[in-house]
Design a protein around this motif. Structure first.
Motif, PDB file in Angstrom:
ATOM      1  N   PHE A  65       0.733  -1.154   0.032  1.00 28.85           N
ATOM      2  CA  PHE A  65      -0.064  -0.070   0.110  1.00 28.85           C
ATOM      3  C   PHE A  65       0.863   1.307   0.176  1.00 28.85           C
ATOM      4  O   PHE A  65       0.501   2.242  -0.726  1.00 28.85           O
ATOM      5  N   TYR A 119      -6.416   5.131 -10.264  1.00 32.08           N
ATOM      6  CA  TYR A 119      -5.852   3.856  -9.931  1.00 32.08           C
ATOM      7  C   TYR A 119      -6.534   3.624  -8.525  1.00 32.08           C
ATOM      8  O   TYR A 119      -6.669   4.493  -7.542  1.00 32.08           O
ATOM      9  N   TYR A 162       1.657   6.993  -6.991  1.00 35.05           N
ATOM     10  CA  TYR A 162       0.649   7.340  -7.480  1.00 35.05           C
ATOM     11  C   TYR A 162       0.911   8.766  -8.206  1.00 35.05           C
ATOM     12  O   TYR A 162       1.309   9.594  -7.555  1.00 35.05           O
ATOM     13  N   ILE A 179      -1.890  -3.063  -8.801  1.00 32.00           N
ATOM     14  CA  ILE A 179      -2.544  -1.627  -9.262  1.00 32.00           C
ATOM     15  C   ILE A 179      -3.296  -1.677 -10.446  1.00 32.00           C
ATOM     16  O   ILE A 179      -2.729  -2.299 -11.375  1.00 32.00           O
ATOM     17  N   GLU A 183      -3.196  -5.632   1.374  1.00 34.41           N
ATOM     18  CA  GLU A 183      -2.569  -4.370   0.562  1.00 34.41           C
ATOM     19  C   GLU A 183      -3.747  -3.829  -0.558  1.00 34.41           C
ATOM     20  O   GLU A 183      -3.173  -4.187  -1.695  1.00 34.41           O
ATOM     21  N   SER A 184      -4.557  -2.988  -0.100  1.00 37.86           N
ATOM     22  CA  SER A 184      -5.472  -2.502  -1.003  1.00 37.86           C
ATOM     23  C   SER A 184      -5.636  -1.184  -0.827  1.00 37.86           C
ATOM     24  O   SER A 184      -5.446  -0.657   0.509  1.00 37.86           O
ATOM     25  N   PHE A 228       2.356   1.906  -3.413  1.00 35.40           N
ATOM     26  CA  PHE A 228       1.179   2.278  -4.049  1.00 35.40           C
ATOM     27  C   PHE A 228       1.089   3.933  -3.946  1.00 35.40           C
ATOM     28  O   PHE A 228       0.900   4.658  -4.976  1.00 35.40           O
ATOM     29  N   LEU A 277      -5.899  -0.013  -5.591  1.00 39.31           N
ATOM     30  CA  LEU A 277      -4.864  -1.031  -5.347  1.00 39.31           C
ATOM     31  C   LEU A 277      -5.635  -2.157  -4.887  1.00 39.31           C
ATOM     32  O   LEU A 277      -6.422  -2.076  -3.846  1.00 39.31           O
TER      33      LEU A 277
END
Length: 205
Positions: free
Chosen positions: A11, A26, A18, A33, A79-80, A14, A28
């Motif tokens: 995360f 986008y 970004y 991604i 991991e979102s 990400f 995650l």
């Protein structure tokens, strides 16, 4: 089309990756991604209408809530990272968020009063993936605005029609109510809400 960037990331990676001022959007999804389709005009219109109505209701009732312009939801432990179409946050609760002040990131479900997602071609994310994640975070209410009736029959029934789903957290699980046409949308977080599905989707025009 939704495009995934090949390579799993955390995360934090990400967020660092970004691109600023990107014309693309986008999210995650479990380390991947994913490029989200650019919203259509109707999608943006509905999101803006819902956000505006909620803002007016919050101000009218003098509720201790607000709607941020941008916000990333990080469900733990995955991991979102998701960016809802609209979100209502609790002014007091966000003070306990470790990353809110610097990064507009929400990690604690109790900071959120309501999340809204407008359904597009990636409808599985809204009806399955995000529903499960928001439920696990303990977010009290989640609205799914499916103005084109894109969701699977298991979610909106048959025949598939424009549907507004209200998911309310009861004993740790979402109980889902579905509304169509001239039915009034019933919300637990905003019981004073006085809108029909047609008013939100503008299907009469």
């Amino acid at each position: 089309m939704i495009q995934a960037i090949p390579k799993l990331v955390t995360f934090d990676e990400f967020i660092d990756w970004y691109p600023e001022n990107s014309e693309h959007h986008y999210e995650l999804h479990n380390g991947a991604i994913v490029e989200i389709p650019k919203p259509t005009g109707k999608h943006s219109e509905i999101a803006g209408f819902i956000g505006g109505e909620l803002f007016l209701l919050i101000r009218q009732l003098q509720l201790p809530y607000f709607l941020p312009k941008e916000c990333v939801i990080k469900p733990s432990p995955h991991e979102s990272g998701y960016e809802p179409d609209a979100i209502v946050l609790d002014k007091q609760a966000v003070k306990s968020e470790p990353r809110w002040a610097k990064e507009s990131i929400i990690t604690i479900g109790s900071s959120v009063r309501l999340i809204v997602e407008i359904v597009s071609t990636n409808w599985q994310d809204d009806y399955a993936l995000k529903l499960n994640e928001y439920e696990a975070m303990g977010i009290p209410e989640y609205w799914i605005a499916d103005y084109l009736g894109l969701g699977g029959k298991r979610y909106i029934g048959s025949p598939k029609l424009p549907t507004f789903s209200v998911c309310q957290l009861v004993d740790g699980e979402y109980q889902i109510s579905r509304f169509r046409g001239d039915e009034r949308i019933v919300s637990g977080v905003f019981p004073e809400l006085n809108l029909t599905v047609n008013q939100v989707f503008d299907t009469a025009v």
